[in-house]
Design a protein around this motif. Sequence first.
Motif, PDB file in Angstrom:
ATOM      1  N   THR A   7       0.838  -1.189   0.000  1.00 18.20           N
ATOM      2  CA  THR A   7       0.000   0.000   0.000  1.00 18.20           C
ATOM      3  C   THR A   7       0.880   1.248   0.000  1.00 18.20           C
ATOM      4  O   THR A   7       2.083   1.174   0.251  1.00 18.20           O
ATOM      5  CB  THR A   7      -0.891   0.032   1.263  1.00 18.20           C
ATOM      6  N   THR A   8       0.253   2.382  -0.222  1.00 18.32           N
ATOM      7  CA  THR A   8       0.996   3.649  -0.201  1.00 18.32           C
ATOM      8  C   THR A   8       1.683   3.838   1.145  1.00 18.32           C
ATOM      9  O   THR A   8       2.853   4.230   1.203  1.00 18.32           O
ATOM     10  CB  THR A   8       0.061   4.826  -0.509  1.00 18.32           C
ATOM     11  N   ALA A   9       0.988   3.552   2.236  1.00 16.89           N
ATOM     12  CA  ALA A   9       1.573   3.708   3.567  1.00 16.89           C
ATOM     13  C   ALA A   9       2.756   2.764   3.761  1.00 16.89           C
ATOM     14  O   ALA A   9       3.775   3.142   4.356  1.00 16.89           O
ATOM     15  CB  ALA A   9       0.516   3.466   4.643  1.00 16.89           C
ATOM     16  N   GLU A  10       2.638   1.542   3.259  1.00 15.71           N
ATOM     17  CA  GLU A  10       3.739   0.581   3.375  1.00 15.71           C
ATOM     18  C   GLU A  10       4.938   1.019   2.542  1.00 15.71           C
ATOM     19  O   GLU A  10       6.086   0.918   2.994  1.00 15.71           O
ATOM     20  CB  GLU A  10       3.280  -0.812   2.951  1.00 15.71           C
ATOM     21  N   ILE A  11       4.668   1.511   1.340  1.00 11.44           N
ATOM     22  CA  ILE A  11       5.745   2.010   0.487  1.00 11.44           C
ATOM     23  C   ILE A  11       6.441   3.174   1.176  1.00 11.44           C
ATOM     24  O   ILE A  11       7.674   3.239   1.243  1.00 11.44           O
ATOM     25  CB  ILE A  11       5.217   2.437  -0.892  1.00 11.44           C
ATOM     26  N   GLU A  12       5.655   4.109   1.710  1.00 15.00           N
ATOM     27  CA  GLU A  12       6.242   5.272   2.375  1.00 15.00           C
ATOM     28  C   GLU A  12       7.098   4.852   3.566  1.00 15.00           C
ATOM     29  O   GLU A  12       8.197   5.378   3.766  1.00 15.00           O
ATOM     30  CB  GLU A  12       5.179   6.261   2.827  1.00 15.00           C
ATOM     31  N   ALA A  13       6.628   3.893   4.334  1.00 12.58           N
ATOM     32  CA  ALA A  13       7.404   3.429   5.490  1.00 12.58           C
ATOM     33  C   ALA A  13       8.730   2.817   5.039  1.00 12.58           C
ATOM     34  O   ALA A  13       9.774   3.072   5.648  1.00 12.58           O
ATOM     35  CB  ALA A  13       6.592   2.419   6.298  1.00 12.58           C
ATOM     36  N   ARG A  14       8.693   2.038   3.956  1.00  9.32           N
ATOM     37  CA  ARG A  14       9.928   1.429   3.441  1.00  9.32           C
ATOM     38  C   ARG A  14      10.857   2.492   2.875  1.00  9.32           C
ATOM     39  O   ARG A  14      12.074   2.426   3.086  1.00  9.32           O
ATOM     40  CB  ARG A  14       9.591   0.381   2.384  1.00  9.32           C
ATOM     41  N   VAL A  15      10.306   3.475   2.166  1.00  7.22           N
ATOM     42  CA  VAL A  15      11.134   4.549   1.614  1.00  7.22           C
ATOM     43  C   VAL A  15      11.776   5.342   2.753  1.00  7.22           C
ATOM     44  O   VAL A  15      12.982   5.619   2.709  1.00  7.22           O
ATOM     45  CB  VAL A  15      10.317   5.481   0.682  1.00  7.22           C
ATOM     46  N   ARG A  16      11.004   5.685   3.763  1.00  7.95           N
ATOM     47  CA  ARG A  16      11.564   6.414   4.916  1.00  7.95           C
ATOM     48  C   ARG A  16      12.696   5.625   5.560  1.00  7.95           C
ATOM     49  O   ARG A  16      13.726   6.186   5.937  1.00  7.95           O
ATOM     50  CB  ARG A  16      10.488   6.684   5.965  1.00  7.95           C
ATOM     51  N   ALA A  17      12.506   4.320   5.711  1.00 10.33           N
ATOM     52  CA  ALA A  17      13.534   3.477   6.322  1.00 10.33           C
ATOM     53  C   ALA A  17      14.808   3.476   5.482  1.00 10.33           C
ATOM     54  O   ALA A  17      15.916   3.598   6.020  1.00 10.33           O
ATOM     55  CB  ALA A  17      13.013   2.058   6.511  1.00 10.33           C
ATOM     56  N   ILE A  18      14.661   3.378   4.174  1.00 12.95           N
ATOM     57  CA  ILE A  18      15.824   3.362   3.284  1.00 12.95           C
ATOM     58  C   ILE A  18      16.515   4.717   3.299  1.00 12.95           C
ATOM     59  O   ILE A  18      17.746   4.799   3.407  1.00 12.95           O
ATOM     60  CB  ILE A  18      15.402   2.961   1.854  1.00 12.95           C
ATOM     61  N   VAL A  19      15.734   5.786   3.187  1.00 11.98           N
ATOM     62  CA  VAL A  19      16.309   7.138   3.226  1.00 11.98           C
ATOM     63  C   VAL A  19      17.041   7.348   4.543  1.00 11.98           C
ATOM     64  O   VAL A  19      18.166   7.848   4.572  1.00 11.98           O
ATOM     65  CB  VAL A  19      15.217   8.215   3.011  1.00 11.98           C
ATOM     66  N   GLY A  20      16.413   6.943   5.641  1.00 15.54           N
ATOM     67  CA  GLY A  20      17.036   7.100   6.943  1.00 15.54           C
ATOM     68  C   GLY A  20      18.345   6.346   7.059  1.00 15.54           C
ATOM     69  O   GLY A  20      19.332   6.862   7.587  1.00 15.54           O
ATOM     70  N   GLU A  21      18.366   5.133   6.526  1.00  9.32           N
ATOM     71  CA  GLU A  21      19.578   4.324   6.581  1.00  9.32           C
ATOM     72  C   GLU A  21      20.697   4.959   5.760  1.00  9.32           C
ATOM     73  O   GLU A  21      21.831   5.058   6.223  1.00  9.32           O
ATOM     74  CB  GLU A  21      19.277   2.921   6.061  1.00  9.32           C
ATOM     75  N   VAL A  22      20.379   5.401   4.561  1.00  8.79           N
ATOM     76  CA  VAL A  22      21.391   5.986   3.680  1.00  8.79           C
ATOM     77  C   VAL A  22      21.893   7.332   4.213  1.00  8.79           C
ATOM     78  O   VAL A  22      23.088   7.625   4.141  1.00  8.79           O
ATOM     79  CB  VAL A  22      20.843   6.129   2.243  1.00  8.79           C
ATOM     80  N   LEU A  23      20.981   8.131   4.758  1.00 10.29           N
ATOM     81  CA  LEU A  23      21.353   9.479   5.197  1.00 10.29           C
ATOM     82  C   LEU A  23      21.628   9.577   6.700  1.00 10.29           C
ATOM     83  O   LEU A  23      21.881  10.669   7.202  1.00 10.29           O
ATOM     84  CB  LEU A  23      20.252  10.471   4.805  1.00 10.29           C
ATOM     85  N   TRP A  24      21.558   8.462   7.397  1.00 13.57           N
ATOM     86  CA  TRP A  24      21.828   8.426   8.842  1.00 13.57           C
ATOM     87  C   TRP A  24      20.884   9.355   9.609  1.00 13.57           C
ATOM     88  O   TRP A  24      21.294  10.161  10.430  1.00 13.57           O
ATOM     89  CB  TRP A  24      23.283   8.784   9.138  1.00 13.57           C
ATOM     90  N   VAL A  25      19.604   9.232   9.293  1.00 13.11           N
ATOM     91  CA  VAL A  25      18.554  10.015   9.947  1.00 13.11           C
ATOM     92  C   VAL A  25      17.483   9.030  10.405  1.00 13.11           C
ATOM     93  O   VAL A  25      17.165   8.082   9.688  1.00 13.11           O
ATOM     94  CB  VAL A  25      17.928  11.039   8.956  1.00 13.11           C
ATOM     95  N   ALA A  26      16.916   9.247  11.570  1.00  9.07           N
ATOM     96  CA  ALA A  26      15.829   8.383  12.033  1.00  9.07           C
ATOM     97  C   ALA A  26      14.645   8.502  11.078  1.00  9.07           C
ATOM     98  O   ALA A  26      14.240   9.613  10.721  1.00  9.07           O
ATOM     99  CB  ALA A  26      15.410   8.768  13.446  1.00  9.07           C
TER     100      ALA A  26
END
Length: 83
Positions: A7-26
Motif C-alpha cells: 500500500t501507499t503507507a507501506e511504500i512510504e514506510a519502506r522509503v523512509r527506512a531506506i532514506v534514513g539508513e542511507v542518510l543516517w537520519v531516524a
Amino acid sequence: MSAQTGTTAEIEARVRAIVGEVLWVAADDIDAAAQLIDYGLDSPTAIELTIQLERAFGVDIPEDAAAQLNTVSEIVEYVRAES
C-alpha cells in the motif's frame, strides 16, 4: 501496483527506512514533503539511495528520473507508478 510493493503507507514506510539508513537520519524524523538535500543528500548518497530503492522495490530508476525525486513523497509516487 504489485502485491510485492504494498500500500501507499507501506511504500512510504519502506522509503523512509531506506532514506534514513542511507542518510543516517531516524526514519520517524523524515518529513515526506521535505527536500532530501535538507537531510544531507549529496551526489554519492543519491547514487546509494537510488541503488537501495531499486533493490527494495524492483524498479528501474534512470539517472534523469532519480534527479527529479527530491522528497519521500515523490519517491513513493514514482514507485507506485512504476510497480
